[in-house]
Design an enzyme around this catalytic site. Sequence first.
Site, PDB file in Angstrom:
ATOM      1  N   SER A   7      -9.050  -0.657  10.146  1.00 42.23           N
ATOM      2  CA  SER A   7      -8.025  -0.249   9.185  1.00 42.23           C
ATOM      3  C   SER A   7      -6.770   0.205   9.921  1.00 42.23           C
ATOM      4  O   SER A   7      -6.778   1.198  10.653  1.00 42.23           O
ATOM      5  CB  SER A   7      -8.542   0.886   8.304  1.00 42.23           C
ATOM      6  OG  SER A   7      -7.471   1.357   7.517  1.00 42.23           O
ATOM      7  N   HIS A  32      -7.772  -4.653   7.957  1.00 48.22           N
ATOM      8  CA  HIS A  32      -7.756  -3.955   6.669  1.00 48.22           C
ATOM      9  C   HIS A  32      -6.421  -3.231   6.511  1.00 48.22           C
ATOM     10  O   HIS A  32      -6.019  -2.441   7.359  1.00 48.22           O
ATOM     11  CB  HIS A  32      -8.916  -2.962   6.629  1.00 48.22           C
ATOM     12  CG  HIS A  32      -9.134  -2.317   5.305  1.00 48.22           C
ATOM     13  ND1 HIS A  32      -9.810  -2.938   4.266  1.00 48.22           N
ATOM     14  CD2 HIS A  32      -8.773  -1.100   4.836  1.00 48.22           C
ATOM     15  CE1 HIS A  32      -9.853  -2.124   3.217  1.00 48.22           C
ATOM     16  NE2 HIS A  32      -9.221  -0.996   3.538  1.00 48.22           N
ATOM     17  N   ASP A  34      -4.210  -0.855   4.073  1.00 44.89           N
ATOM     18  CA  ASP A  34      -4.311   0.100   2.961  1.00 44.89           C
ATOM     19  C   ASP A  34      -2.943   0.377   2.348  1.00 44.89           C
ATOM     20  O   ASP A  34      -2.075   0.951   3.007  1.00 44.89           O
ATOM     21  CB  ASP A  34      -4.875   1.430   3.478  1.00 44.89           C
ATOM     22  CG  ASP A  34      -6.366   1.353   3.737  1.00 44.89           C
ATOM     23  OD1 ASP A  34      -7.104   0.921   2.839  1.00 44.89           O
ATOM     24  OD2 ASP A  34      -6.785   1.734   4.848  1.00 44.89           O
ATOM     25  N   MET A  36      -0.994   2.475  -0.438  1.00 48.37           N
ATOM     26  CA  MET A  36      -1.133   3.662  -1.300  1.00 48.37           C
ATOM     27  C   MET A  36       0.210   3.992  -1.926  1.00 48.37           C
ATOM     28  O   MET A  36       1.231   3.986  -1.228  1.00 48.37           O
ATOM     29  CB  MET A  36      -1.586   4.860  -0.474  1.00 48.37           C
ATOM     30  CG  MET A  36      -2.872   4.630   0.285  1.00 48.37           C
ATOM     31  SD  MET A  36      -3.261   6.076   1.278  1.00 48.37           S
ATOM     32  CE  MET A  36      -4.732   5.499   2.118  1.00 48.37           C
ATOM     33  N   HIS A  65      -6.044  -3.765   0.623  1.00 49.57           N
ATOM     34  CA  HIS A  65      -6.695  -2.833  -0.308  1.00 49.57           C
ATOM     35  C   HIS A  65      -5.606  -2.095  -1.077  1.00 49.57           C
ATOM     36  O   HIS A  65      -4.931  -1.220  -0.524  1.00 49.57           O
ATOM     37  CB  HIS A  65      -7.564  -1.870   0.534  1.00 49.57           C
ATOM     38  CG  HIS A  65      -8.255  -0.807  -0.240  1.00 49.57           C
ATOM     39  ND1 HIS A  65      -8.846   0.281   0.370  1.00 49.57           N
ATOM     40  CD2 HIS A  65      -8.477  -0.644  -1.571  1.00 49.57           C
ATOM     41  CE1 HIS A  65      -9.385   1.060  -0.551  1.00 49.57           C
ATOM     42  NE2 HIS A  65      -9.164   0.527  -1.736  1.00 49.57           N
ATOM     43  N   MET A  67      -4.414   0.505  -3.362  1.00 48.21           N
ATOM     44  CA  MET A  67      -4.706   1.788  -4.026  1.00 48.21           C
ATOM     45  C   MET A  67      -3.463   2.178  -4.813  1.00 48.21           C
ATOM     46  O   MET A  67      -2.764   3.144  -4.476  1.00 48.21           O
ATOM     47  CB  MET A  67      -5.065   2.838  -2.967  1.00 48.21           C
ATOM     48  CG  MET A  67      -6.468   2.650  -2.412  1.00 48.21           C
ATOM     49  SD  MET A  67      -6.718   3.554  -0.875  1.00 48.21           S
ATOM     50  CE  MET A  67      -6.104   2.341   0.278  1.00 48.21           C
ATOM     51  N   MET A 136     -16.077   2.534  -2.028  1.00 52.00           N
ATOM     52  CA  MET A 136     -15.407   3.627  -1.325  1.00 52.00           C
ATOM     53  C   MET A 136     -16.458   4.667  -0.945  1.00 52.00           C
ATOM     54  O   MET A 136     -17.165   5.198  -1.806  1.00 52.00           O
ATOM     55  CB  MET A 136     -14.332   4.274  -2.206  1.00 52.00           C
ATOM     56  CG  MET A 136     -13.136   3.394  -2.522  1.00 52.00           C
ATOM     57  SD  MET A 136     -12.356   2.632  -1.077  1.00 52.00           S
ATOM     58  CE  MET A 136     -11.952   4.074  -0.077  1.00 52.00           C
ATOM     59  N   PHE A 142      -6.899   8.924   2.162  1.00 49.35           N
ATOM     60  CA  PHE A 142      -6.709   9.427   3.521  1.00 49.35           C
ATOM     61  C   PHE A 142      -7.743   8.829   4.475  1.00 49.35           C
ATOM     62  O   PHE A 142      -8.883   8.597   4.076  1.00 49.35           O
ATOM     63  CB  PHE A 142      -6.843  10.956   3.551  1.00 49.35           C
ATOM     64  CG  PHE A 142      -5.867  11.643   2.628  1.00 49.35           C
ATOM     65  CD1 PHE A 142      -4.571  11.926   3.045  1.00 49.35           C
ATOM     66  CD2 PHE A 142      -6.244  11.960   1.324  1.00 49.35           C
ATOM     67  CE1 PHE A 142      -3.667  12.531   2.183  1.00 49.35           C
ATOM     68  CE2 PHE A 142      -5.338  12.569   0.455  1.00 49.35           C
ATOM     69  CZ  PHE A 142      -4.045  12.853   0.882  1.00 49.35           C
ATOM     70  N   GLY A 144      -9.970   9.317   8.065  1.00 45.23           N
ATOM     71  CA  GLY A 144     -10.602  10.431   8.781  1.00 45.23           C
ATOM     72  C   GLY A 144     -11.439  11.373   7.941  1.00 45.23           C
ATOM     73  O   GLY A 144     -11.691  12.504   8.362  1.00 45.23           O
ATOM     74  N   ASP A 174     -15.944   1.321   2.825  1.00 43.23           N
ATOM     75  CA  ASP A 174     -14.637   1.811   3.285  1.00 43.23           C
ATOM     76  C   ASP A 174     -14.579   3.333   3.253  1.00 43.23           C
ATOM     77  O   ASP A 174     -14.591   3.939   2.182  1.00 43.23           O
ATOM     78  CB  ASP A 174     -13.541   1.208   2.382  1.00 43.23           C
ATOM     79  CG  ASP A 174     -12.144   1.512   2.890  1.00 43.23           C
ATOM     80  OD1 ASP A 174     -12.007   2.100   3.979  1.00 43.23           O
ATOM     81  OD2 ASP A 174     -11.181   1.158   2.171  1.00 43.23           O
ATOM     82  N   GLY A 196     -11.414   2.866  10.424  1.00 47.81           N
ATOM     83  CA  GLY A 196     -10.078   3.325  10.784  1.00 47.81           C
ATOM     84  C   GLY A 196     -10.123   4.228  11.997  1.00 47.81           C
ATOM     85  O   GLY A 196     -10.008   3.775  13.147  1.00 47.81           O
ATOM     86  N   SER A 197     -10.352   5.528  11.757  1.00 53.30           N
ATOM     87  CA  SER A 197     -10.315   6.503  12.854  1.00 53.30           C
ATOM     88  C   SER A 197     -11.328   6.180  13.942  1.00 53.30           C
ATOM     89  O   SER A 197     -11.039   6.362  15.127  1.00 53.30           O
ATOM     90  CB  SER A 197     -10.594   7.916  12.349  1.00 53.30           C
ATOM     91  OG  SER A 197     -10.398   8.018  10.998  1.00 53.30           O
TER      92      SER A 197
END
Length: 215
Positions: A7, A32, A34, A36, A65, A67, A136, A142, A144, A174, A196-197
């Site tokens: 991500s 990926h 994101d 938002m 994705h 959102m 999800m 967010f 992390g 995710d 991601g993180s």
Amino acid sequence: MAVIAPSILAADFANLQAEVEMINQSDADWVHVDIMDGVFVPNISFGIPVCEAIYRHSTKPLDVHLMITQPERYLKTFQKAGAKILTVHYEACPHLHRTIQEIKDLGCMAGVALNPHTPISVLENIIANLDLVCLMSVNPGFGGQKFIENTYAKITQLVELCAENQVSPYIEIDGGVGANNISKLKETGATALVAGSSVFKAENPSETISAFKHQ
Ligand code: DX5
Ligand code: ZN
């Protein structure tokens, strides 16, 4: 073997080209992305020009994705900005069947994301039309965050629903995905993992992607 989708939300935005190049050279399958809007979720990430810029440099398909509220207003825009997979939220789509059809008409793979509290059963009458279901495993908004353990039960229910309907969309997880849960997620039935993180904060992101791929 499950798809690994790093991500970009967790990447260094001031060095995006290098981050995308790292993904290109790695064992990652998708990127990926994101999106938002600060309305559907309480955070704003980045928008269309950034998606386009990632697309220009990426050799891997973009897994976008959304959102955002009323995602149907932006499907064509994101297809043009490079989306290969377009995922909308169940919670944001009163006319989900139409929205899924529109995504397919654009030539993209169609995905639906479910928030952690949304039951699998809402997909009963749409599952046969989907290329991907994104569960999800954190509340969206967010990177992390801590993985929600109830996700395993939802994967099992989704695997059953797919079997009943004789379909096999990607089952994507995710949020909070990393070395400590990837094996169990794959065993339970996940076929695409967003990370991601756990990738971008690792000392060696590329090796981490390989490890996740082969774990
Ligand atoms: C959360 C996003 C995720 C996020 C995952 O709302 O949809 O894709 O980037 O980040 P990690 O892997 O750090 O939980
Ligand atoms: Zn995401």
